[in-house]
Motif scaffolding. Sequence first.
Motif, PDB file in Angstrom:
ATOM      1  N   ARG A 297     -15.951  75.698  89.462  1.00 18.02           N
ATOM      2  CA  ARG A 297     -16.462  74.422  88.958  1.00 18.02           C
ATOM      3  C   ARG A 297     -16.861  74.499  87.477  1.00 18.02           C
ATOM      4  O   ARG A 297     -16.680  73.534  86.731  1.00 18.02           O
ATOM      5  CB  ARG A 297     -17.659  73.994  89.798  1.00 18.02           C
ATOM      6  N   THR A 298     -17.370  75.666  87.073  1.00 11.28           N
ATOM      7  CA  THR A 298     -17.836  75.781  85.672  1.00 11.28           C
ATOM      8  C   THR A 298     -16.710  75.553  84.672  1.00 11.28           C
ATOM      9  O   THR A 298     -16.830  74.697  83.767  1.00 11.28           O
ATOM     10  CB  THR A 298     -18.489  77.159  85.465  1.00 11.28           C
ATOM     11  N   PRO A 299     -15.570  76.252  84.776  1.00 14.16           N
ATOM     12  CA  PRO A 299     -14.495  75.963  83.807  1.00 14.16           C
ATOM     13  C   PRO A 299     -13.891  74.575  83.992  1.00 14.16           C
ATOM     14  O   PRO A 299     -13.456  73.949  83.028  1.00 14.16           O
ATOM     15  CB  PRO A 299     -13.471  77.059  84.070  1.00 14.16           C
ATOM     16  N   HIS A 332      -9.906  65.544  90.646  1.00 14.29           N
ATOM     17  CA  HIS A 332      -9.409  65.792  92.000  1.00 14.29           C
ATOM     18  C   HIS A 332      -9.647  67.238  92.417  1.00 14.29           C
ATOM     19  O   HIS A 332     -10.024  67.524  93.566  1.00 14.29           O
ATOM     20  CB  HIS A 332      -7.921  65.458  92.078  1.00 14.29           C
ATOM     21  N   LEU A 333      -9.407  68.162  91.463  1.00 17.31           N
ATOM     22  CA  LEU A 333      -9.654  69.567  91.776  1.00 17.31           C
ATOM     23  C   LEU A 333     -11.128  69.811  92.079  1.00 17.31           C
ATOM     24  O   LEU A 333     -11.478  70.572  92.985  1.00 17.31           O
ATOM     25  CB  LEU A 333      -9.181  70.443  90.605  1.00 17.31           C
ATOM     26  N   LEU A 334     -11.990  69.131  91.335  1.00 14.05           N
ATOM     27  CA  LEU A 334     -13.424  69.237  91.645  1.00 14.05           C
ATOM     28  C   LEU A 334     -13.730  68.702  93.044  1.00 14.05           C
ATOM     29  O   LEU A 334     -14.562  69.252  93.772  1.00 14.05           O
ATOM     30  CB  LEU A 334     -14.235  68.473  90.604  1.00 14.05           C
ATOM     31  N   ASP A 339     -14.726  69.761  98.839  1.00 15.90           N
ATOM     32  CA  ASP A 339     -14.259  69.838 100.233  1.00 15.90           C
ATOM     33  C   ASP A 339     -14.438  71.232 100.804  1.00 15.90           C
ATOM     34  O   ASP A 339     -14.776  71.405 101.985  1.00 15.90           O
ATOM     35  CB  ASP A 339     -12.789  69.439 100.319  1.00 15.90           C
ATOM     36  N   ILE A 340     -14.162  72.246  99.959  1.00 16.30           N
ATOM     37  CA  ILE A 340     -14.362  73.621 100.423  1.00 16.30           C
ATOM     38  C   ILE A 340     -15.817  73.841 100.809  1.00 16.30           C
ATOM     39  O   ILE A 340     -16.128  74.469 101.835  1.00 16.30           O
ATOM     40  CB  ILE A 340     -13.909  74.619  99.343  1.00 16.30           C
TER      41      ILE A 340
END
Length: 458
Positions: A297-299, A332-334, A339-340
């Motif tokens: 999440r940081t990058p 979306h990736l976030l 979701d994970i």
Amino acid sequence: KTADSFDGPIAVDSYHIHVIEPISFQGKPIGALLIEESLPSLASRLPQYGLALLVVLLALGVGFLLLRGALQRILFTPIERLAQVARSVTVNNELDARADVATTDEIGELAQTLNQMLEAIQDRQLQINASKNLLQSIIDNTPAAIYAQDLDGSYLLANRRIAEMLHTTPQSLAGRNVGNFADAGGGNALMAGAQEVIDANGPVIREESVTIDESLYTFLIMRFPLRNEYGTINAIAGIATDISERKRAEIELHRYRLNLEELVAQRTEELAAAKEAAEAATQAKSAFLANMSHEIRTPMNAIVGLTHLMRRTNRDPDEQRKLTKISDAGNHLLSVINDILDISKIESGRISIEETDFHIDDLLVDKVFNLISEKSQEKGLEVIFDIDPVLSQPLRGDPLRFAQLILNYASNALKFTEVGHVILRARVVEETAASLFIRFEVQDTGVGLTAEQTSRLF
């Protein structure tokens, strides 16, 4: 002469024989009847009397012999033949013996009646034998041991099972005494207890364990009395059912019950240990997912932030469109990272469904189309939205998870479609005052699924 002139009813002198018979009237003697014969005259007639007597005796002898022969021929011989037939039946049990019917008189009628009686007896015996064979066949095919004995211990009836225990056959047991099988201790033990039945004057049921051929068996035995027409006990019958397997199962079940508490305690400890191990693994996995999502999440936040700054400083429309796609992909990736984290929340029971207002059109364009448009353009595919007009009104729910579902289906459709189009369709199935039941579909012109693949999916 008067009766007083003689000393008795018969008097004899030198030349005469006198016979006198007194005569009475109303109980008073009134005289006598005198018969007198000259002795010389009588002596001269004696040979004539002897010859006449001899002739009469000879005639009587000849008549007797003739009568005896006639009786022998007419009566005695047929009766003797009937007696021989009767002896053949009673002594030799020859039920097929028959008497000759030679005349139509009483003897012939008697012979015919005897033959009819023998035929009836033979038919009855055949019926009795058939009934006995049927009964024997039934009890021989019964797994229980069945027998009947008189009060002296002689067998009246036995089936194959009890005969096997006594190492013989049912036919050999008939009429033999239980003492003849002293070497078959187990079988004899099953048939003991006659006195107990007599004392009880009714059935006696109990379990007994006996050793037969060096193996221990347990039988459920019912012994009961058999009575004659006067109600007197004249025999004892028994039915012995082998319950050895059931008794062994009961013993095993009893042992299991004794150990059940220990088994439950042991299993409880095992389950507690497994629960602790599972909880530890879940905690470790949740910690790993949290750390991993933090590291990713940081990058990603840096990428989304820098993209936002670039969109503010760069006014080129083409660059703006590309930066928007980068921003949407990053967001979306976030969401995937979120979701994970939701997986660990689901396992721990802490997942929650968001409830916010959103529009279907905006959601499908911003969260779905912007992420698949570039891929669809590269493959030359047309993306078509077919939305129910009713859905133009604001809805309330979890737009993030809804967008994830539609995006997964749409991405899969683009992956397996080379020519044609992909349709995103939404229809209202049911509507109430407080909710809508919506059916979402993703349809493509790709290769589709085989029947085998469909059976595995649905």
